[in-house]
Design an enzyme around this catalytic site. Structure first.
Site, PDB file in Angstrom:
ATOM      1  N   THR A   1       0.818  -1.223   0.000  1.00 24.84           N
ATOM      2  CA  THR A   1       0.000   0.000   0.000  1.00 24.84           C
ATOM      3  C   THR A   1       0.853   1.275   0.000  1.00 24.84           C
ATOM      4  OG1 THR A   1      -0.299  -0.313   2.401  1.00 24.84           O
ATOM      5  CG2 THR A   1      -2.119  -0.975   0.964  1.00 24.84           C
TER       6      THR A   1
ATOM      7  N   ARG B   1      -8.852  -6.344  -1.177  1.00 26.61           N
ATOM      8  CA  ARG B   1      -9.809  -7.150  -0.426  1.00 26.61           C
ATOM      9  C   ARG B   1     -10.508  -6.336   0.672  1.00 26.61           C
ATOM     10  NH1 ARG B   1      -6.467 -11.377  -2.040  1.00 26.61           N
ATOM     11  NH2 ARG B   1      -7.555 -13.335  -2.439  1.00 26.61           N
TER      12      ARG B   1
ATOM     13  N   GLN C   1       1.420 -12.608  -0.513  1.00 28.54           N
ATOM     14  CA  GLN C   1       0.040 -12.661  -0.967  1.00 28.54           C
ATOM     15  C   GLN C   1      -0.223 -11.601  -2.028  1.00 28.54           C
ATOM     16  OE1 GLN C   1      -1.000 -12.428   3.388  1.00 28.54           O
ATOM     17  NE2 GLN C   1      -2.706 -13.716   2.752  1.00 28.54           N
TER      18      GLN C   1
ATOM     19  N   HIS D   1      -0.659 -15.882  -4.540  1.00 28.03           N
ATOM     20  CA  HIS D   1      -1.835 -15.503  -5.318  1.00 28.03           C
ATOM     21  C   HIS D   1      -1.488 -15.171  -6.759  1.00 28.03           C
ATOM     22  CE1 HIS D   1      -3.827 -14.332  -1.230  1.00 28.03           C
ATOM     23  NE2 HIS D   1      -3.934 -15.625  -1.501  1.00 28.03           N
TER      24      HIS D   1
ATOM     25  N   CYS E   1      -6.192 -21.220 -26.062  1.00 20.99           N
ATOM     26  CA  CYS E   1      -5.046 -22.062 -26.458  1.00 20.99           C
ATOM     27  C   CYS E   1      -4.052 -22.259 -25.318  1.00 20.99           C
ATOM     28  CB  CYS E   1      -4.344 -21.475 -27.683  1.00 20.99           C
ATOM     29  SG  CYS E   1      -3.405 -19.954 -27.370  1.00 20.99           S
TER      30      CYS E   1
ATOM     31  N   CYS F   1      -4.778 -16.791 -31.137  1.00 15.48           N
ATOM     32  CA  CYS F   1      -6.114 -17.338 -31.406  1.00 15.48           C
ATOM     33  C   CYS F   1      -7.246 -16.374 -31.059  1.00 15.48           C
ATOM     34  CB  CYS F   1      -6.301 -18.641 -30.628  1.00 15.48           C
ATOM     35  SG  CYS F   1      -6.458 -18.399 -28.841  1.00 15.48           S
TER      36      CYS F   1
ATOM     37  N   SER G   1       0.137  -8.094   6.933  1.00 12.50           N
ATOM     38  CA  SER G   1      -0.962  -9.039   6.729  1.00 12.50           C
ATOM     39  C   SER G   1      -1.745  -9.206   8.022  1.00 12.50           C
ATOM     40  CB  SER G   1      -0.439 -10.407   6.274  1.00 12.50           C
ATOM     41  OG  SER G   1      -1.496 -11.357   6.211  1.00 12.50           O
ATOM     42  N   SER G   2      -3.079  -9.191   7.921  1.00 11.82           N
ATOM     43  CA  SER G   2      -3.928  -9.410   9.087  1.00 11.82           C
ATOM     44  C   SER G   2      -4.176 -10.888   9.344  1.00 11.82           C
ATOM     45  CB  SER G   2      -5.267  -8.683   8.908  1.00 11.82           C
ATOM     46  OG  SER G   2      -5.066  -7.288   8.819  1.00 11.82           O
TER      47      SER G   2
END
Length: 261
Positions: free
Chosen positions: A38, A46, A112, A130, A141, A166, A204-205
């Site tokens: 961030t 999210r 993540q 992720h 293809c 394609c 990260s939480s």
């Protein structure tokens, strides 16, 4: 901490404790979430209030089902995020993790995030839980292509990117809601967590399973745990050090103390 104790002094002691754990560590896993990116201008897509969810329900619009049935809606939502990632640069937190690497201290970054900023900063071992925006795959293809060849054009005109071979729709190689984690990445992340002597959770939480369970795998095998995040996690009570602060300022301070004492 007593009521009269200074929060600044308490933070300083915790930072020194974290630095000491890094000095002693030989195999480190850094589990990084949206809070690391961030500060580089990439919102936590999210989280409510990020702007990306102002008109859409996250579990719906960023799902594999929406991509398959209403690709226009998916790409309309995805376009501003793609622009932010395309123009982002590593921040001080990414660089601090690189600085903490040494011949005696191996750091495996389990992220993540999908922005490739750890690699841009110079981290040598990165496991992307992720996926990432670096590549895209044709839905017809199955050819895999470097996203940089068409991402700028998509950002500029908003037209759904298609395969040059394609004409099938190109899907960014990121994990959407409803998709399983990449098998090899998950295996690599578990292996690293089970063999590390220090686990760092940064930005990260720990709310998204199964990745949120990786620190427990490390703890169960005797590893130490440092958590740097603005909000509480379910493992704060198990951590050796908890710093509820901005990771982009806190992690560089830890790295400075580790390197310079």
């Amino acid at each position: 901490m007593s009521e009269s104790a200074s929060p600044v002094l308490a933070d300083g002691a915790a930072i020194e404790d974290a630095a000491e754990l890094f000095r002693k560590a030989r195999r480190v896993v850094a589990l990084t979430g949206a809070g690391v990116s961030t500060p580089s201008g990439i919102p936590d897509f999210r989280s409510e209030g990020s702007g990306l969810w102002s008109r859409d329900e996250p579990m719906e619009v960023a799902s594999l089902n929406t991509f398959r049935t209403f690709p226009d809606r998916f790409f309309h939502w995805f376009r501003p995020l793609a622009s932010q990632i395309f123009n982002a640069e590593p921040n001080a937190a990414h660089k601090a993790l690189v600085e903490l690497e040494s011949p005696q201290r191996e750091i495996t970054v389990v992220t993540q995030n999908i922005d490739v900023l750890h690699q841009k900063a110079g981290s040598r071992k990165v496991v992307e839980m992720h996926g990432s925006l670096k590549t895209s795959s044709c839905t017809q293809c199955f050819q895999k292509l470097e996203s940089r060849f068409f991402l700028q054009k998509f950002i500029e005109d908003g037209k759904i990117p298609t395969c040059p071979s394609c004409n099938g729709i190109l899907k960014p190689d990121v994990i959407l809601f409803g998709e399983q984690l990449p098998h090899m990445a998950w295996q690599d992340a578990q292996r690293a967590a089970r063999h590390c002597d220090l686990m760092l959770v940064a930005g990260s939480s720990l709310e998204v399973l199964p990745v949120a369970g990786l620190p427990m795998q490390a703890l169960d095998r005797g590893a130490h745990l440092i958590i740097i995040n603005n909000t509480p996690t379910y493992l704060n009570v198990r951590a050796d050090v908890v710093l509820m602060k901005d990771v982009s300022t806190t992690l560089p301070e830890i790295a400075k103390r580790v390197i310079h004492g």
